[in-house]
Scaffold this motif. Structure first.
Motif, mmCIF file in Angstrom:
data_model
loop_
_atom_site.group_PDB
_atom_site.id
_atom_site.type_symbol
_atom_site.label_atom_id
_atom_site.label_comp_id
_atom_site.label_asym_id
_atom_site.label_seq_id
_atom_site.Cartn_x
_atom_site.Cartn_y
_atom_site.Cartn_z
ATOM 1 N N VAL A 28 0.846 -1.193 0.000
ATOM 2 C CA VAL A 28 0.000 0.000 0.000
ATOM 3 C C VAL A 28 0.878 1.237 0.000
ATOM 4 C CG1 VAL A 28 -1.990 -1.055 1.134
ATOM 5 C CG2 VAL A 28 -0.231 0.008 2.515
ATOM 6 N N LEU A 29 0.411 2.274 -0.678
ATOM 7 C CA LEU A 29 1.091 3.560 -0.722
ATOM 8 C C LEU A 29 0.663 4.373 0.492
ATOM 9 C CD1 LEU A 29 2.914 5.316 -2.611
ATOM 10 C CD2 LEU A 29 0.789 6.290 -3.486
ATOM 11 N N ILE A 30 1.624 4.977 1.172
ATOM 12 C CA ILE A 30 1.301 5.862 2.296
ATOM 13 C C ILE A 30 1.018 7.227 1.681
ATOM 14 C CG2 ILE A 30 2.031 6.776 4.528
ATOM 15 C CD1 ILE A 30 2.008 3.658 4.336
ATOM 16 N N GLY A 31 -0.240 7.634 1.696
ATOM 17 C CA GLY A 31 -0.649 8.852 1.002
ATOM 18 C C GLY A 31 -0.600 10.100 1.851
ATOM 19 N N ALA A 32 -0.608 11.239 1.170
ATOM 20 C CA ALA A 32 -0.680 12.579 1.758
ATOM 21 C C ALA A 32 0.519 12.906 2.650
ATOM 22 C CB ALA A 32 -1.996 12.761 2.521
ATOM 23 N N LEU A 33 1.692 12.391 2.288
ATOM 24 C CA LEU A 33 2.896 12.708 3.066
ATOM 25 C C LEU A 33 3.415 14.093 2.728
ATOM 26 C CD1 LEU A 33 4.984 9.409 3.005
ATOM 27 C CD2 LEU A 33 3.740 10.412 4.936
ATOM 28 N N ARG A 34 3.920 14.780 3.734
ATOM 29 C CA ARG A 34 4.594 16.082 3.555
ATOM 30 C C ARG A 34 6.097 15.925 3.605
ATOM 31 N NH1 ARG A 34 2.639 20.923 7.133
ATOM 32 N NH2 ARG A 34 4.661 21.468 6.345
ATOM 33 N N SER A 35 6.569 14.991 4.443
ATOM 34 C CA SER A 35 8.016 14.834 4.580
ATOM 35 C C SER A 35 8.374 13.452 5.101
ATOM 36 C CB SER A 35 8.600 15.903 5.511
ATOM 37 O OG SER A 35 8.176 15.691 6.841
ATOM 38 N N ILE A 36 9.585 13.036 4.735
ATOM 39 C CA ILE A 36 10.204 11.815 5.229
ATOM 40 C C ILE A 36 11.573 12.239 5.722
ATOM 41 C CG2 ILE A 36 11.055 9.509 4.625
ATOM 42 C CD1 ILE A 36 9.090 9.612 2.199
ATOM 43 N N SER A 37 11.868 11.984 6.989
ATOM 44 C CA SER A 37 13.151 12.438 7.538
ATOM 45 C C SER A 37 14.317 11.642 6.955
ATOM 46 C CB SER A 37 13.158 12.324 9.065
ATOM 47 O OG SER A 37 13.208 10.961 9.453
ATOM 48 N N LEU A 70 7.850 10.351 9.697
ATOM 49 C CA LEU A 70 6.958 10.681 8.586
ATOM 50 C C LEU A 70 5.996 11.756 9.063
ATOM 51 C CD1 LEU A 70 5.883 7.037 7.641
ATOM 52 C CD2 LEU A 70 7.869 8.316 6.786
ATOM 53 N N GLU A 71 5.747 12.743 8.220
ATOM 54 C CA GLU A 71 4.744 13.759 8.525
ATOM 55 C C GLU A 71 3.826 13.891 7.321
ATOM 56 O OE1 GLU A 71 6.719 17.357 9.635
ATOM 57 O OE2 GLU A 71 7.423 16.527 11.524
ATOM 58 N N GLY A 72 2.530 14.040 7.590
ATOM 59 C CA GLY A 72 1.593 14.158 6.486
ATOM 60 C C GLY A 72 0.278 14.762 6.912
ATOM 61 N N PHE A 73 -0.619 14.881 5.935
ATOM 62 C CA PHE A 73 -1.962 15.385 6.171
ATOM 63 C C PHE A 73 -2.865 14.202 6.495
ATOM 64 C CE2 PHE A 73 -0.044 18.384 3.132
ATOM 65 C CZ PHE A 73 -0.107 19.537 3.901
ATOM 66 N N HIS A 74 -3.567 14.289 7.608
ATOM 67 C CA HIS A 74 -4.438 13.199 8.048
ATOM 68 C C HIS A 74 -5.568 12.954 7.054
ATOM 69 C CE1 HIS A 74 -7.042 10.673 10.397
ATOM 70 N NE2 HIS A 74 -7.986 11.584 10.349
ATOM 71 N N ASP A 75 -5.761 11.684 6.701
ATOM 72 C CA ASP A 75 -6.885 11.242 5.872
ATOM 73 C C ASP A 75 -7.269 9.853 6.373
ATOM 74 O OD1 ASP A 75 -8.670 10.252 4.016
ATOM 75 O OD2 ASP A 75 -7.447 10.759 2.272
ATOM 76 N N GLY A 76 -8.285 9.796 7.200
ATOM 77 C CA GLY A 76 -8.696 8.547 7.825
ATOM 78 C C GLY A 76 -9.124 7.464 6.850
ATOM 79 N N THR A 77 -9.421 7.831 5.601
ATOM 80 C CA THR A 77 -9.835 6.841 4.609
ATOM 81 C C THR A 77 -8.672 6.348 3.756
ATOM 82 O OG1 THR A 77 -10.350 8.499 2.905
ATOM 83 C CG2 THR A 77 -12.114 7.937 4.462
ATOM 84 N N GLN A 78 -7.493 6.920 3.919
ATOM 85 C CA GLN A 78 -6.343 6.567 3.083
ATOM 86 C C GLN A 78 -5.785 5.221 3.544
ATOM 87 O OE1 GLN A 78 -2.717 6.361 3.058
ATOM 88 N NE2 GLN A 78 -2.957 6.189 0.844
ATOM 89 N N PRO A 79 -5.723 4.210 2.660
ATOM 90 C CA PRO A 79 -5.303 2.859 3.061
ATOM 91 C C PRO A 79 -3.908 2.791 3.686
ATOM 92 C CG PRO A 79 -6.297 2.813 0.877
ATOM 93 C CD PRO A 79 -6.140 4.255 1.255
ATOM 94 N N GLY A 80 -2.979 3.581 3.219
ATOM 95 C CA GLY A 80 -1.631 3.558 3.787
ATOM 96 C C GLY A 80 -1.596 4.072 5.211
ATOM 97 N N GLN A 81 -2.357 5.132 5.472
ATOM 98 C CA GLN A 81 -2.425 5.653 6.836
ATOM 99 C C GLN A 81 -3.136 4.655 7.751
ATOM 100 O OE1 GLN A 81 -3.695 9.761 7.174
ATOM 101 N NE2 GLN A 81 -2.697 10.290 5.238
ATOM 102 N N GLN A 82 -4.157 3.993 7.244
ATOM 103 C CA GLN A 82 -4.823 2.946 8.018
ATOM 104 C C GLN A 82 -3.850 1.814 8.336
ATOM 105 O OE1 GLN A 82 -8.118 1.850 5.508
ATOM 106 N NE2 GLN A 82 -9.367 3.596 6.145
ATOM 107 N N LYS A 83 -3.004 1.451 7.362
ATOM 108 C CA LYS A 83 -2.020 0.376 7.557
ATOM 109 C C LYS A 83 -1.029 0.754 8.652
ATOM 110 C CE LYS A 83 -1.260 -3.151 5.833
ATOM 111 N NZ LYS A 83 -1.604 -4.506 6.341
ATOM 112 N N LEU A 84 -0.558 1.999 8.655
ATOM 113 C CA LEU A 84 0.380 2.431 9.699
ATOM 114 C C LEU A 84 -0.238 2.281 11.081
ATOM 115 C CD1 LEU A 84 1.890 5.634 8.040
ATOM 116 C CD2 LEU A 84 3.072 3.454 8.440
ATOM 117 N N ARG A 85 -1.501 2.693 11.216
ATOM 118 C CA ARG A 85 -2.164 2.569 12.520
ATOM 119 C C ARG A 85 -2.343 1.113 12.914
ATOM 120 N NH1 ARG A 85 -4.858 6.920 10.203
ATOM 121 N NH2 ARG A 85 -6.670 5.661 9.628
#
Length: 134
Positions: free
Chosen positions: A19-28, A63-78
């Protein structure tokens, strides 16, 4: 040649699903570091400590990004955080070069919520083992 960061992506492979982690702003930075072992003998004539390299660690990636509760990558991280499971991550730069590593989700945080603000998230990945650059 200088390479712009726009277009860089982060994906996660877990249980044969990518899965792609979507809506990222930065990766350290992804940084290798060696522990240093003090090997100074008691009779060191110079009065200076001496060292030898020890175990290596890849540390953590933020990782820093814009929260999107429906984004599959963000769901996977949680879900990875909740399960305490390791996954394979891949950073792909715009020129196609990849940096791949195994990591655990150490923390997952939501930003402060302010009037006229946007909701951000921050994730700490704890890298486990070596990093592959391809």
């Amino acid at each position: 040649m200088v390479q712009k960061a726009m277009g860089t992506t982060l994906s996660c492979l877990h249980n044969n699903e990518t899965v792609l982690i979507g809506a990222l702003r930065s990766i350290s930075e992804i940084r290798a570091e060696a522990e240093m072992v003090d090997v100074t003998p008691l009779d060191a004539p110079s009065g200076f400590r001496t060292y030898a390299p020890g175990m290596k660690t890849m540390g953590e990636v933020t990782l820093e990004g814009f929260h999107d509760g429906t984004q599959p990558g963000q769901q996977k991280l949680r879900s990875l955080f909740d399960a305490g499971e390791e996954a394979r991550f891949s950073v792909t730069f715009p020129d196609g070069q990849k940096v791949e590593f195994n990591a655990f989700v150490k923390s997952y945080a939501f930003s402060n919520v302010e009037v006229e603000g946007v909701v951000h998230f921050t994730v700490q990945l704890c890298l486990s083992g070596p990093v592959n650059v391809a």
